[in-house]
Design a protein around this motif. Structure first.
Motif, PDB file in Angstrom:
ATOM      1  N   GLN A 155      25.357 -22.042   8.889  1.00  0.00           N
ATOM      2  CA  GLN A 155      24.123 -21.264   9.036  1.00  0.00           C
ATOM      3  C   GLN A 155      22.948 -22.237   9.133  1.00  0.00           C
ATOM      4  OE1 GLN A 155      23.609 -17.964   6.293  1.00  0.00           O
ATOM      5  NE2 GLN A 155      21.374 -18.270   6.285  1.00  0.00           N
ATOM      6  N   SER A 158      17.222 -18.299  10.426  1.00  0.00           N
ATOM      7  CA  SER A 158      17.073 -16.845  10.287  1.00  0.00           C
ATOM      8  C   SER A 158      16.329 -16.291  11.498  1.00  0.00           C
ATOM      9  CB  SER A 158      16.301 -16.500   9.008  1.00  0.00           C
ATOM     10  OG  SER A 158      14.996 -17.047   9.056  1.00  0.00           O
ATOM     11  N   HIS A 160      13.923 -12.715  12.772  1.00  0.00           N
ATOM     12  CA  HIS A 160      13.173 -11.525  12.353  1.00  0.00           C
ATOM     13  C   HIS A 160      12.635 -10.810  13.587  1.00  0.00           C
ATOM     14  CE1 HIS A 160       9.246  -9.753  10.585  1.00  0.00           C
ATOM     15  NE2 HIS A 160      10.228  -8.837  10.531  1.00  0.00           N
ATOM     16  N   TYR A 169      16.100  -8.119   9.876  1.00  0.00           N
ATOM     17  CA  TYR A 169      16.258  -9.508   9.431  1.00  0.00           C
ATOM     18  C   TYR A 169      17.744  -9.892   9.532  1.00  0.00           C
ATOM     19  CZ  TYR A 169      11.554  -9.112   7.440  1.00  0.00           C
ATOM     20  OH  TYR A 169      10.197  -8.921   7.261  1.00  0.00           O
ATOM     21  N   THR A 171      20.681 -13.591   9.948  1.00  0.00           N
ATOM     22  CA  THR A 171      20.955 -15.028   9.843  1.00  0.00           C
ATOM     23  C   THR A 171      21.441 -15.545  11.193  1.00  0.00           C
ATOM     24  OG1 THR A 171      23.239 -14.650   9.108  1.00  0.00           O
ATOM     25  CG2 THR A 171      21.542 -14.847   7.406  1.00  0.00           C
TER      26      THR A 171
END
Length: 234
Positions: A155, A158, A160, A169, A171
């Protein structure tokens, strides 16, 4: 019973004793001595010949079964013989092989593979206005992507989506790196009324901007795509 001896013949001639000439006995003794000496010399020569012949045959045939083989044909020469399947230290050194104490070549040291990471040019916060197109309508809303360091299957940031009806939202996981100017992210929405999984392709453009391209399949089976131009804001 014994026979009567006949009387001697008065008319028989008397026998004279044989006399040797003076010096004849000495010559006979000398001849006998010479013959004996010659016989001794011949016997000695025959014995020496037999001994030399036996030594020559023994050297030609090699050591006997019960004896140990000579270390070297030349006295004082070092033993350069090697065991079958092994190489002398000089041969190992010439071939460049390094080995242990027993002369066995050491196995090559494996090198750890280099991990592919997110290019440094993509690090930071990117923001812009997106246009979403599907089969029924077109929407516009703000997209924000934040990226940090990481390698493949990790990961790295992020996402949005600020929409009128809902904020979503999620990842972002790094799935592929194409050089230093193109990466692919796997999106997983954690909250909001959006499709759970999708794919994002980010392409770096001249002037420090990034093309944002999102693709997924909606719940009704239709294709959804989002395009945006992002600029670095932090």
């Amino acid at each position: 019973m014994t026979r009567p001896q006949s009387p001697p013949d008065p008319y028989a001639r008397p026998q004279r004793p044989v006399r040797q000439a003076p010096g004849e006995s000495h010559r006979s003794a000398l001849v006998v001595a010479l013959i004996g000496a010659a016989a001794t010399i011949v016997a000695a020569l025959i014995g020496l010949f037999v001994q030399l012949s036996g030594d020559t045959e023994q050297r030609a045939s090699g050591p006997s079964l019960g004896g140990a083989p000579p270390a070297s044909e030349t006295p004082g020469a070092p033993d350069t013989s090697t065991a079958p399947g092994s190489l002398p230290p000089s041969a190992l050194a010439a071939s460049g092989a390094s080995g242990g104490a027993d002369g066995t070549p050491a196995a090559p040291t494996p090198t750890a593979p280099t991990s592919v990471g997110l290019p440094e040019k993509f690090l930071g916060r990117w923001q812009g206005y997106a246009e979403e197109v599907d089969a029924t309508r077109t929407d516009h809303y703000r997209v924000t992507v934040e990226l940090d360091q990481g390698t493949l299957r990790e990961q790295v940031g992020s996402v949005h989506y600020a929409m009128e009806s809902s904020d979503c939202y999620g990842t972002a996981t790094l799935t592929s790196v194409d050089g230093t100017d193109r990466v692919t992210l796997g999106e997983s929405i954690q909250s909001g009324d959006c499709v759970t999984n999708g794919r994002i392709v980010l392409t770096l453009r001249p002037g420090g901007t990034v093309d944002f391209a999102y693709e997924t399949i909606k719940r009704d089976g239709t294709r959804q795509s989002v395009r945006a131009g992002l600029e670095r804001v932090a």
